[in-house]
Write a protein that holds these residues in place. Structure first.
Motif, short mmCIF file in Angstrom:
data_model
loop_
_atom_site.label_atom_id
_atom_site.label_comp_id
_atom_site.label_asym_id
_atom_site.label_seq_id
_atom_site.Cartn_x
_atom_site.Cartn_y
_atom_site.Cartn_z
N GLY A 16 45.07 38.89 98.40
CA GLY A 16 44.15 37.97 99.06
C GLY A 16 43.32 37.19 98.05
N GLU A 17 42.06 36.92 98.43
CA GLU A 17 41.21 36.07 97.58
C GLU A 17 40.51 36.83 96.46
N ASP B 278 45.84 41.68 103.87
CA ASP B 278 45.87 41.64 102.41
C ASP B 278 46.17 43.04 101.88
N LYS C 179 34.51 42.11 101.12
CA LYS C 179 33.25 42.12 101.87
C LYS C 179 32.91 43.55 102.30
N TYR D 24 36.17 45.58 101.70
CA TYR D 24 37.50 45.28 102.24
C TYR D 24 37.88 43.83 101.96
N GLU D 25 39.17 43.62 101.64
CA GLU D 25 39.73 42.28 101.70
C GLU D 25 40.08 42.01 103.17
N LYS D 26 40.65 40.83 103.47
CA LYS D 26 40.96 40.51 104.87
C LYS D 26 42.12 41.38 105.37
N PRO D 27 42.15 41.68 106.68
CA PRO D 27 43.28 42.44 107.23
C PRO D 27 44.59 41.74 106.87
N ASN E 14 44.03 47.25 102.73
CA ASN E 14 43.07 46.21 102.30
C ASN E 14 41.71 46.76 101.90
#
Length: 395
Positions: free
Chosen positions: A229-230, A310, A234, A305-308, A86
């Motif tokens: 993911g989205e 992803d 972040k 990073y995207e969310k864990p 991710n």
């Protein structure tokens, strides 16, 4: 020719010597990428992989133009990064970092090389497993690769940057993935890795770029990052940032001795190209870089990073817009992919059916490739989908 006249006359692809330098940088880079991919195994230390990539580029580029009359700058144009799962990119750890790869990791390798400031960049995604890649991992890599194939066909003289932005988003959506926000594809010029002409990955109100039209003899780094993911990554910790580039238009009188020392080293060794903090003694680097960044003397390349859970895939290549068509000079063959999605959209299929070469009049015969040369690649791409076992124009 005086320096001023030389600056006036910008060197571009109309000069065969310039084309040769781009292609020499690309050849070194493709081999460096191959080397790093071959070393990506479970328990391999990420910092060691980054070092191997950078060392190979430095040594190979350093062996070229050794006897040139004037000194020709050459070497790493972007430090080798190995970003997992991710993490979106820019992971090039410090020497003390113990992070290793694990079986099943989705690994993104990103790197750059230049000869005399003519830059080639590449990024590739590889999964640490035997056999075909399936499920979400296959979808996100296929999304990036198909978007890259479409971008290659739409970045041609007369087309606009916004055409490409819209197309790559449509491709990602077809695989139920998102294009990651904030990634820019830049025009490349001599010693300029982030030229003014830009292709936005996602158009939104916060990030606007000037409309631009592609022109013959330009060079672009096409940068496609997709996510399950989205697509809104972040920054988790600024301490993860290790890659910086000198902001040449900024000046400030640094207060701390450590900062002044580091900044003087940067000006001597890395006045233009991005570099990794690993190049400096670690404690001193940590101290000195902070003040430089706080006063905008350095532009950081943050690790986002995207969310864990992803997965993020990355495909980047360098393309020369030659008079006879688009010449993609950096790439690496993908593993076999078995995506869960099938591409039915007629517009995407039509984009992929476009050629990358300009047809010559008079229907001349195809030249046979000489021994050791690559035969001409087919210019039509297949969408990577569930129906064709993920075959691609890159294989």
């Amino acid at each position: 020719m005086s320096d001023e006249e030389r600056e006036e006359k910008e060197l571009d692809l109309t000069s065969p010597e310039v084309v040769t330098k781009y292609k020499s940088a690309a050849e070194i880079l493709n081999k460096a990428l191959q080397l790093v991919v071959s070393e990506c195994k479970p328990k391999a230390k990420i910092v060691d992989l980054c070092e191997k990539g950078d060392t190979y580029i430095r040594e190979q580029a350093g062996s070229m133009y050794k006897n040139a009359k004037k000194k020709i700058e050459r070497g790493v144009a972007f430090p080798t990064c190995v970003s997992v799962n991710n993490a979106v990119g820019h992971v090039s750890p410090l020497a003390s970092d113990e992070s290793v790869l694990e079986a099943g990791d989705l690994v993104k390798i990103d790197m750059g090389c230049h000869i005399d400031g003519f830059i080639a960049v590449v990024a590739h995604t590889h999964v640490l497993q035997d056999g075909p890649v399936t499920g979400k991992a296959a979808d996100v890599i296929a999304a990036a690769n198909t978007a890259a194939e479409v971008a290659l066909r739409l970045i041609r003289p007369g087309k606009k940057n916004k055409d490409v932005t819209e197309a790559i988003q449509k491709v990602a959506a077809a695989y139920d993935c998102k294009i990651v926000e904030g990634v820019l594809s830049h025009q490349l010029k001599q010693f300029v890795i982030d030229g003014n002409k830009v292709v936005l990955s996602v158009s939104n109100p916060e990030t606007r770029v000037d409309d631009a039209e592609f022109e013959e003899n330009e060079v672009y780094a096409i940068d496609i990052v997709t996510s399950t993911g989205e697509g809104k990554p972040k920054l988790l910790d600024e301490k993860n940032t290790t890659i910086y580039k000198r902001a040449v238009d900024k000046n400030y009188h640094l207060k701390m001795k450590a900062s002044r020392f580091i900044f003087s080293e940067i000006n001597q060794k890395y006045p233009i190209m991005p570099f990794t903090a690993r190049a400096f003694e670690e404690k001193r680097a940590r101290l000195g870089l902070v003040e430089c960044v706080n006063h905008d003397l350095l532009q950081p390349y943050p690790v986002l990073y995207e969310k864990p859970g992803d997965l993020v895939a990355h495909i980047k290549f360098t393309v020369l817009l030659m008079p006879n068509g688009s010449d993609r000079i950096t790439s690496h063959a993908l593993q076999e992919l078995q995506p869960t999605k099938t591409i039915d959209d007629p517009e995407i299929k039509a984009w992929l059916a476009l050629g990358t070469k300009t047809k010559k009049k008079g229907g001349g015969k195809k030249k046979k490739a000489k021994k050791g040369e690559k035969a001409e690649e087919p210019t039509e791409a297949q969408p990577m989908d569930a129906t064709n076992g993920g075959s691609s124009a890159q294989e």
